[in-house]
Design an enzyme around this catalytic site. Structure first.
Site, PDB file in Angstrom:
ATOM      1  N   ASN A   1      39.672  20.552 -19.136  1.00 28.63           N
ATOM      2  CA  ASN A   1      41.307  20.038 -19.243  1.00 28.63           C
ATOM      3  C   ASN A   1      41.378  20.962 -17.588  1.00 28.63           C
ATOM      4  O   ASN A   1      40.824  21.624 -17.607  1.00 28.63           O
ATOM      5  CB  ASN A   1      42.263  20.786 -19.698  1.00 28.63           C
ATOM      6  CG  ASN A   1      43.674  20.217 -19.815  1.00 28.63           C
ATOM      7  OD1 ASN A   1      43.849  19.336 -20.325  1.00 28.63           O
ATOM      8  ND2 ASN A   1      44.550  20.784 -19.065  1.00 28.63           N
TER       9      ASN A   1
ATOM     10  N   ILE B   1      48.957   5.970 -25.589  1.00 26.26           N
ATOM     11  CA  ILE B   1      49.130   4.868 -26.063  1.00 26.26           C
ATOM     12  C   ILE B   1      48.681   3.434 -25.779  1.00 26.26           C
ATOM     13  O   ILE B   1      49.506   2.172 -25.482  1.00 26.26           O
ATOM     14  CB  ILE B   1      50.477   4.655 -26.012  1.00 26.26           C
ATOM     15  CG1 ILE B   1      50.981   4.654 -24.703  1.00 26.26           C
ATOM     16  CG2 ILE B   1      51.194   5.811 -27.269  1.00 26.26           C
ATOM     17  CD1 ILE B   1      52.759   4.493 -24.641  1.00 26.26           C
TER      18      ILE B   1
ATOM     19  N   SER C   1      48.124  18.218 -22.276  1.00 27.03           N
ATOM     20  CA  SER C   1      48.807  19.956 -22.066  1.00 27.03           C
ATOM     21  C   SER C   1      48.399  20.313 -22.725  1.00 27.03           C
ATOM     22  O   SER C   1      49.751  21.800 -23.470  1.00 27.03           O
ATOM     23  CB  SER C   1      49.689  19.654 -21.043  1.00 27.03           C
ATOM     24  OG  SER C   1      51.017  18.926 -21.725  1.00 27.03           O
TER      25      SER C   1
ATOM     26  N   HIS D   1      49.430   7.993 -30.964  1.00 28.87           N
ATOM     27  CA  HIS D   1      51.336   7.974 -30.376  1.00 28.87           C
ATOM     28  C   HIS D   1      51.191   6.481 -30.674  1.00 28.87           C
ATOM     29  O   HIS D   1      52.388   6.212 -29.829  1.00 28.87           O
ATOM     30  CB  HIS D   1      51.396   8.711 -29.516  1.00 28.87           C
ATOM     31  CG  HIS D   1      51.527  10.087 -29.831  1.00 28.87           C
ATOM     32  ND1 HIS D   1      51.625  10.621 -28.643  1.00 28.87           N
ATOM     33  CD2 HIS D   1      52.029  10.718 -30.898  1.00 28.87           C
ATOM     34  CE1 HIS D   1      51.597  12.410 -28.756  1.00 28.87           C
ATOM     35  NE2 HIS D   1      52.569  11.958 -30.792  1.00 28.87           N
TER      36      HIS D   1
ATOM     37  N   GLN E   1      46.380  11.031 -28.290  1.00 25.95           N
ATOM     38  CA  GLN E   1      47.482  10.613 -27.903  1.00 25.95           C
ATOM     39  C   GLN E   1      48.226   9.644 -26.915  1.00 25.95           C
ATOM     40  O   GLN E   1      49.202   9.327 -26.892  1.00 25.95           O
ATOM     41  CB  GLN E   1      48.055  11.613 -27.496  1.00 25.95           C
ATOM     42  CG  GLN E   1      48.136  13.043 -28.257  1.00 25.95           C
ATOM     43  CD  GLN E   1      48.255  14.659 -27.303  1.00 25.95           C
ATOM     44  OE1 GLN E   1      48.657  15.320 -27.390  1.00 25.95           O
ATOM     45  NE2 GLN E   1      47.423  15.284 -26.869  1.00 25.95           N
TER      46      GLN E   1
ATOM     47  N   ARG F   1      52.829  15.727 -17.240  1.00 30.61           N
ATOM     48  CA  ARG F   1      53.038  16.822 -16.553  1.00 30.61           C
ATOM     49  C   ARG F   1      52.242  17.124 -15.728  1.00 30.61           C
ATOM     50  O   ARG F   1      52.603  18.347 -15.411  1.00 30.61           O
ATOM     51  CB  ARG F   1      53.146  18.219 -17.871  1.00 30.61           C
ATOM     52  CG  ARG F   1      53.664  17.587 -18.802  1.00 30.61           C
ATOM     53  CD  ARG F   1      53.796  18.557 -20.199  1.00 30.61           C
ATOM     54  NE  ARG F   1      55.157  17.974 -20.938  1.00 30.61           N
ATOM     55  CZ  ARG F   1      54.638  17.064 -21.796  1.00 30.61           C
ATOM     56  NH1 ARG F   1      53.202  16.535 -22.334  1.00 30.61           N
ATOM     57  NH2 ARG F   1      55.711  17.339 -22.850  1.00 30.61           N
TER      58      ARG F   1
ATOM     59  N   THR G   1      43.998   9.220 -16.285  1.00 32.77           N
ATOM     60  CA  THR G   1      44.326   9.388 -15.239  1.00 32.77           C
ATOM     61  C   THR G   1      43.033   8.730 -14.670  1.00 32.77           C
ATOM     62  O   THR G   1      43.764   7.919 -12.951  1.00 32.77           O
ATOM     63  CB  THR G   1      44.341  10.977 -14.888  1.00 32.77           C
ATOM     64  OG1 THR G   1      43.334  11.565 -15.156  1.00 32.77           O
ATOM     65  CG2 THR G   1      45.511  10.988 -15.302  1.00 32.77           C
TER      66      THR G   1
HETATM   67  P1  NAD Z   1      50.118  15.817 -20.520  1.00 30.20           P
HETATM   68  O1  NAD Z   1      50.561  14.768 -18.879  1.00 30.20           O
HETATM   69  O2  NAD Z   1      51.137  16.640 -21.116  1.00 30.20           O
HETATM   70  O3  NAD Z   1      49.172  16.769 -20.317  1.00 30.20           O
HETATM   71  C1  NAD Z   1      47.975  16.356 -19.402  1.00 30.20           C
HETATM   72  C2  NAD Z   1      46.644  17.114 -19.188  1.00 30.20           C
HETATM   73  O4  NAD Z   1      45.970  16.633 -19.140  1.00 30.20           O
HETATM   74  C3  NAD Z   1      46.784  18.072 -17.926  1.00 30.20           C
HETATM   75  O5  NAD Z   1      46.831  19.573 -18.513  1.00 30.20           O
HETATM   76  C4  NAD Z   1      46.724  17.953 -16.933  1.00 30.20           C
HETATM   77  O6  NAD Z   1      46.340  19.228 -16.329  1.00 30.20           O
HETATM   78  C5  NAD Z   1      45.266  17.669 -17.396  1.00 30.20           C
HETATM   79  N1  NAD Z   1      44.853  16.044 -16.517  1.00 30.20           N
HETATM   80  C6  NAD Z   1      45.058  15.092 -16.192  1.00 30.20           C
HETATM   81  N2  NAD Z   1      43.943  14.808 -15.125  1.00 30.20           N
HETATM   82  C7  NAD Z   1      43.101  14.884 -16.244  1.00 30.20           C
HETATM   83  C8  NAD Z   1      41.495  14.735 -15.372  1.00 30.20           C
HETATM   84  N3  NAD Z   1      41.298  13.743 -14.812  1.00 30.20           N
HETATM   85  N4  NAD Z   1      40.303  15.398 -16.422  1.00 30.20           N
HETATM   86  C9  NAD Z   1      40.956  17.195 -17.362  1.00 30.20           C
HETATM   87  N5  NAD Z   1      41.913  17.251 -16.836  1.00 30.20           N
HETATM   88  C10 NAD Z   1      43.516  16.080 -16.656  1.00 30.20           C
HETATM   89  O7  NAD Z   1      49.700  14.613 -21.853  1.00 30.20           O
HETATM   90  P2  NAD Z   1      49.975  14.768 -23.346  1.00 30.20           P
HETATM   91  O8  NAD Z   1      49.193  16.237 -23.381  1.00 30.20           O
HETATM   92  O9  NAD Z   1      48.765  13.707 -23.001  1.00 30.20           O
HETATM   93  O10 NAD Z   1      51.373  15.165 -23.312  1.00 30.20           O
HETATM   94  C11 NAD Z   1      51.709  13.597 -22.930  1.00 30.20           C
HETATM   95  C12 NAD Z   1      52.232  12.406 -23.981  1.00 30.20           C
HETATM   96  O11 NAD Z   1      52.719  11.808 -22.860  1.00 30.20           O
HETATM   97  C13 NAD Z   1      51.669  11.460 -25.389  1.00 30.20           C
HETATM   98  O12 NAD Z   1      51.711  12.238 -26.246  1.00 30.20           O
HETATM   99  C14 NAD Z   1      50.538  10.199 -25.003  1.00 30.20           C
HETATM  100  O13 NAD Z   1      51.208   9.804 -25.998  1.00 30.20           O
HETATM  101  C15 NAD Z   1      52.010  10.168 -23.195  1.00 30.20           C
HETATM  102  N6  NAD Z   1      51.339   9.654 -22.721  1.00 30.20           N
HETATM  103  C16 NAD Z   1      50.439   9.089 -22.398  1.00 30.20           C
HETATM  104  C17 NAD Z   1      49.772   8.261 -21.124  1.00 30.20           C
HETATM  105  C18 NAD Z   1      48.768   7.266 -21.569  1.00 30.20           C
HETATM  106  O14 NAD Z   1      48.759   6.130 -22.571  1.00 30.20           O
HETATM  107  N7  NAD Z   1      47.686   7.021 -20.782  1.00 30.20           N
HETATM  108  C19 NAD Z   1      50.013   8.289 -19.946  1.00 30.20           C
HETATM  109  C20 NAD Z   1      51.158   9.688 -20.163  1.00 30.20           C
HETATM  110  C21 NAD Z   1      51.454   9.790 -20.537  1.00 30.20           C
END
Ligand code: NAD
Ligand code: ZN
Length: 235
Positions: free
Chosen positions: A209, A100, A187, A116, A98, A30, A22
């Site tokens: 987190n 991509i 998450s 993934h 996880q 989420r 992020t």
């Molecule tokens: P998720 O969105 O379910 O959870 C993200 C978690 O990270 C949340 O609990 C949030 O509070 C926390 N978070 C957000 N920014 C943060 C920061 N700067 N520092 C600390 N914590 C932070 O994501 P997930 O668990 O990875 O599952 C989502 C699925 O979607 C994955 O399987 C992934 O493949 C995919 N996805 C990938 C990307 C990417 O490649 N960057 C982006 C979005 C979703």
């Protein structure tokens, strides 16, 4: 505290999710500002990023995928950079991600398990020819193979698809031989990825987190904050 765990560890494995990226400008799913907080004509991202939607509505799939899932301008942040330093120092055995977005590899890490898949790997569904991300981004509508005309599919794991067997075995093997597992920016709500944590039987489970996670109760250290901030301050 985290610094002293890292100093004492010899086999660290990092398990991460969307929160790791992020700070590079890629929204997670989420968080409040994440992709799940919006609806796309009554559909959720989970529905659109599914195997059945891909085959039934490829045009709509690719429109969403290009707009929301691919961020070619994103660069590794302080978290990715610190993990590269740890790998160079031979402390980090591997990264299980996880994500991509390919940012761990872009930062220089070599021992990366992209469970993934990656937006940078794409294959023709008919002849299996490989294509880089450009082939997806520059196509108008459905990307087609220049050899046989088949549809090019990103090699990312869609909802309803299984994980690659070899990547899974490699990732779980690394986790099971780690002395420290750092779980960050996830998450832990996507399976089977989240259950990979069950293979860990080392000493230190660290969770970083912004929000609580199901792993917090088992962790030896829980840090509630920004993963790029926290890792970026370490030596
Ligand atoms: P998720 O969105 O379910 O959870 C993200 C978690 O990270 C949340 O609990 C949030 O509070 C926390 N978070 C957000 N920014 C943060 C920061 N700067 N520092 C600390 N914590 C932070 O994501 P997930 O668990 O990875 O599952 C989502 C699925 O979607 C994955 O399987 C992934 O493949 C995919 N996805 C990938 C990307 C990417 O490649 N960057 C982006 C979005 C979703
Ligand atoms: Zn082809």
């Amino acid at each position: 505290m985290l610094q002293s765990i890292i100093d004492r560890s010899r086999r660290i494995v990092f398990f991460g999710g969307a929160g790791v990226s992020t700070a590079s400008g890629i929204p997670d799913f989420r968080s409040a500002e994440g992709l799940y907080s919006r609806e796309y004509e009554g559909l959720t991202p989970e529905m659109i990023l599914s195997k059945s939607f891909f085959y039934l509505h490829p045009e709509a799939f690719f429109a969403f995928y290009r707009k929301y899932m691919v961020h070619p301008e994103a660069k590794p942040n302080a978290a990715h950079r610190y993990l590269f330093e740890l790998e160079k120092r031979d402390k980090l055995r591997g990264i299980v991600t996880q994500n991509i977005d390919g940012l761990h590899k872009a930062a220089g890490n070599r021992r990366v398990y992209e469970i993934h898949g990656s937006v940078h790997e794409n294959h023709c569904l008919d002849c299996n020819a490989f294509f880089p991300l450009d082939a997806i981004m520059q196509a108008d509508g459905i990307p087609r193979c220049r050899h046989c005309g088949g549809v090019i599919k990103p090699s990312v794991v869609l909802y309803g698809e299984g994980l690659d067997k070899y990547v899974t075995i490699g990732a779980c093997r690394e986790i099971s031989s780690a002395d420290t597992l750092i779980v960050a920016g996830t998450s832990l709500s996507v399976e089977p990825a989240a259950s990979f944590l069950d293979y860990f039987n080392g000493k230190n489970l660290v969770v970083i987190n912004k929000e609580p996670t199901p792993a917090d109760s088992k962790a030896s250290l829980v840090m509630r904050g920004d993963v790029a901030d926290i890792l970026g301050k370490l030596k």
